[in-house]
Motif scaffolding. Structure first.
Motif, short mmCIF file in Angstrom:
data_model
loop_
_atom_site.label_atom_id
_atom_site.label_comp_id
_atom_site.label_asym_id
_atom_site.label_seq_id
_atom_site.Cartn_x
_atom_site.Cartn_y
_atom_site.Cartn_z
N PHE A 1 0.80 -1.22 0.00
CA PHE A 1 0.00 0.00 0.00
C PHE A 1 0.84 1.27 0.00
CE2 PHE A 1 -2.54 3.32 2.08
CZ PHE A 1 -3.61 3.36 1.21
N PRO A 2 1.87 1.40 0.84
CA PRO A 2 2.69 2.62 0.77
C PRO A 2 3.29 2.83 -0.61
CG PRO A 2 3.11 1.47 2.82
CD PRO A 2 2.27 0.55 1.98
N GLN A 3 3.58 1.74 -1.32
CA GLN A 3 4.09 1.88 -2.69
C GLN A 3 2.99 2.33 -3.64
OE1 GLN A 3 5.51 -1.59 -5.32
NE2 GLN A 3 7.41 -0.79 -4.44
N LEU A 4 1.76 1.83 -3.41
CA LEU A 4 0.64 2.22 -4.25
C LEU A 4 0.42 3.73 -4.21
CD1 LEU A 4 -1.94 1.39 -5.95
CD2 LEU A 4 -3.14 1.37 -3.76
N VAL A 5 0.47 4.31 -3.01
CA VAL A 5 0.19 5.75 -2.91
C VAL A 5 1.35 6.59 -3.43
CG1 VAL A 5 -1.40 5.41 -1.00
CG2 VAL A 5 1.01 5.89 -0.51
N GLN A 6 2.44 5.96 -3.86
CA GLN A 6 3.53 6.68 -4.49
C GLN A 6 3.35 6.80 -6.00
OE1 GLN A 6 5.99 8.31 -2.84
NE2 GLN A 6 4.85 7.70 -1.01
N ARG A 7 2.36 6.08 -6.55
CA ARG A 7 2.10 6.18 -7.99
C ARG A 7 1.70 7.62 -8.33
NH1 ARG A 7 0.24 0.82 -10.54
NH2 ARG A 7 -0.45 2.25 -12.19
N PRO A 8 2.07 8.10 -9.52
CA PRO A 8 1.78 9.50 -9.86
C PRO A 8 0.29 9.82 -9.93
CG PRO A 8 2.65 8.29 -11.75
CD PRO A 8 2.86 7.42 -10.56
N GLU A 9 -0.55 8.80 -10.23
CA GLU A 9 -1.98 9.06 -10.34
C GLU A 9 -2.74 8.84 -9.04
OE1 GLU A 9 -0.19 6.40 -11.34
OE2 GLU A 9 -1.48 5.10 -12.60
N VAL A 10 -2.00 8.54 -7.95
CA VAL A 10 -2.62 8.26 -6.66
C VAL A 10 -2.15 9.29 -5.63
CG1 VAL A 10 -2.94 6.55 -4.81
CG2 VAL A 10 -2.72 5.79 -7.19
N GLN A 11 -3.08 9.73 -4.81
CA GLN A 11 -2.74 10.66 -3.74
C GLN A 11 -3.40 10.20 -2.45
OE1 GLN A 11 -4.66 14.45 -3.98
NE2 GLN A 11 -3.30 15.45 -2.51
N TYR A 12 -2.62 10.16 -1.38
CA TYR A 12 -3.19 9.91 -0.06
C TYR A 12 -3.15 11.22 0.72
CZ TYR A 12 -4.37 8.25 4.53
OH TYR A 12 -5.01 8.07 5.73
N SER A 13 -4.26 11.53 1.39
CA SER A 13 -4.36 12.77 2.15
C SER A 13 -4.91 12.48 3.54
CB SER A 13 -5.26 13.78 1.42
OG SER A 13 -5.47 14.94 2.21
N GLN A 14 -4.21 12.96 4.57
CA GLN A 14 -4.70 12.85 5.93
C GLN A 14 -5.55 14.07 6.23
OE1 GLN A 14 -3.61 14.81 8.80
NE2 GLN A 14 -4.95 13.68 10.18
N ASN A 15 -6.79 13.82 6.72
CA ASN A 15 -7.67 14.96 6.99
C ASN A 15 -8.74 14.54 7.98
OD1 ASN A 15 -8.88 17.54 6.70
ND2 ASN A 15 -8.29 17.57 4.53
#
Length: 441
Positions: free
Chosen positions: A58-72
């Motif tokens: 999963f941490p690698q997935l959110v490093q993809r250019p089309e993926v963004q993880y946001s804490q909110n």
């Protein structure tokens, strides 16, 4: 929605199903299903403030250019403008998947109101305000008093189970009451599968390792035929996606005509704090497209227990419990023993699992004879979804254990307790108790 791949927003669910769902949007043997993906939850992933799995997944997935993880903080309406801001391709979010909600039965009413009701309703209101969302998929679970005697349909009126059930249900009513929200609700059975740390199946998988190590019979309480209808996280992911595609094709009005059910009132007017958003008055009954989602196993305590016991090579048994037994006292006794053995196993791992993200703690509510019994035929008939994991099997349980071990969250202890034979007397005493209870019945 244009012919291009959709922009997808996932809110919540990092500790339940959103990791598995996000990964399903990037199949190994095909192109991505999405153009842009944004995942928003209250946790951080870098550095992680909850367990998010090994760095390679999963941490690698959110490093993809089309993926963004946001804490909110999704309970605050003023934060949602940022959450729903279009991604870098300039197009608005086409699909929203709402996996929000406090899953713990013992959580306080205030926690349920904030983390379940307010978080979900605020997101839905913002999605409706934007006017561009083509499908809003809300995942919920069977937090109702259900009977094991038959499978419950979507249009049945059921009593919510406790404070958790009350506020999860009221959340659905308020979502259904939001004008122009293209809402579709998936009510899932007991989830199990990779990355799923929630639910009685995962809990019993962990307990199976405890009984394997101690070489004792694994005993459940209540009837072997108590229904515990299940669904694999592969199918939760697949069903949520197909539900969104269906809503996108048919639109809100047709969806309500085909699958709409009344969202009845099941709360106490005096329980509503003032100032909650989108409250639907008790005398109103909004409709929503609602689908049950379970596999084809029609799982029971017996079938779940047999699948787990066969993986560990241990015996399975059942104990009668007198009606009216205090589940708090029962849970206290077993949690001490299970917890000590599980902690010791985690320390025996190489290297030791110093902070186990999963544990054997059993909520007292889990020791009640609460059934999970759902008729899932409507979803297959209307949406034409085909199950990816139609049966809960020992092989599927073994796959989950293997993945947990590879993730380093499940102890790899090949031997058994050298003192396991000392427990034989305890087993003999319990066998005698079972025989006495059967005779008294």
């Amino acid at each position: 929605m244009s012919a291009s791949r959709p922009n997808v927003l996932i809110v919540g669910g990092l500790t339940s199903v959103s990791r598995q769902f996000a990964q399903s949007l990037f199949p190994a043997n095909g192109p991505p299903l999405v153009d842009r993906l944004r995942i928003v939850d209250k946790y951080m992933v870098n550095p992680p403030t909850t367990y998010v799995g090994p760095v390679s997944i999963f941490p690698q997935l959110v490093q993809r250019p089309e993926v963004q993880y946001s804490q909110n903080n999704l309970t605050l309406p003023e934060r949602l403008a940022t959450v729903f801001e279009p991604p870098d391709n300039g197009r608005p979010w086409d699909l929203v998947f709402d996996f929000l909600g406090e899953l713990t039965y013992e959580a306080s009413e205030r926690t349920q109101i904030i983390q379940t009701y307010k978080a979900s309703v605020n997101c839905a209101l913002e999605a409706a305000r934007r006017g561009n969302v083509k499908a809003y998929v809300r995942l919920t679970f069977g937090f109702y008093h259900s009977s094991s005697d038959h499978l419950h349909r979507e249009d049945e009126i059921l009593e919510p189970d406790g404070v958790r059930g009350m506020w999860w249900h009221e959340t659905l009513r308020s979502l259904a009451g939001i004008p122009n929200l293209p809402l579709v609700i998936i009510r899932a059975g007991i989830p199990y599968g990779p990355y799923c740390s929630y639910g009685v199946v995962t809990q019993r998988i962990l307990l199976g390792e405890v009984y394997r190590y101690k070489q004792r019979k694994m005993r459940y309480i209540w009837s072997p035929q108590l229904r515990l209808n299940t669904v694999h996280t592969d199918d939760i992911s697949g069903a949520c996606w197909e539900a969104a595609m269906w809503m996108t094709r048919v639109g809100r009005n047709t969806a309500l005509a085909q699958a709409g059910v009344p969202m009845y009132y099941a709360n106490d007017p005096e329980r509503f704090p003032s100032g909650l958003p989108a409250v639907v008055p008790p005398n109103q009954t909004p409709r929503a497209a609602l689908f049950n989602l379970v596999d084809a196993s029609d799982s029971t305590q017996l079938s779940v227990g047999q699948a787990i016991a066969s993986v560990y090579g241990i015996a399975l048994g059942f104990r009668n419990v007198p009606r009216g037994v205090d589940p708090e006292a029962l849970a206290g006794d077993i949690n001490i023993w299970h917890g000590e053995v599980w902690w010791n196993l985690c320390q025996m791992n190489n290297p030791p699992i110093e902070y186990p993200p999963m544990n054997t703690y059993v909520e007292p509510h889990d020791l009640t004879d609460q059934a999970s019994a759902w008729d899932g035929s409507k979803f297959f008939q209307i949406v034409h979804y085909r199950l990816r994991r139609p049966q809960l099997t020992s092989q599927s349980i073994a796959e989950i254990i293997s993945l947990f071990k590879r993730e380093g969250v499940f102890p790899v202890v090949n031997g058994v307790d050298p003192a396991a034979g000392d427990d034989d007397d305890d087993d003999d005493e319990e066998e005698e108790e079972e025989e006495e209870e059967e005779e008294s019945d």
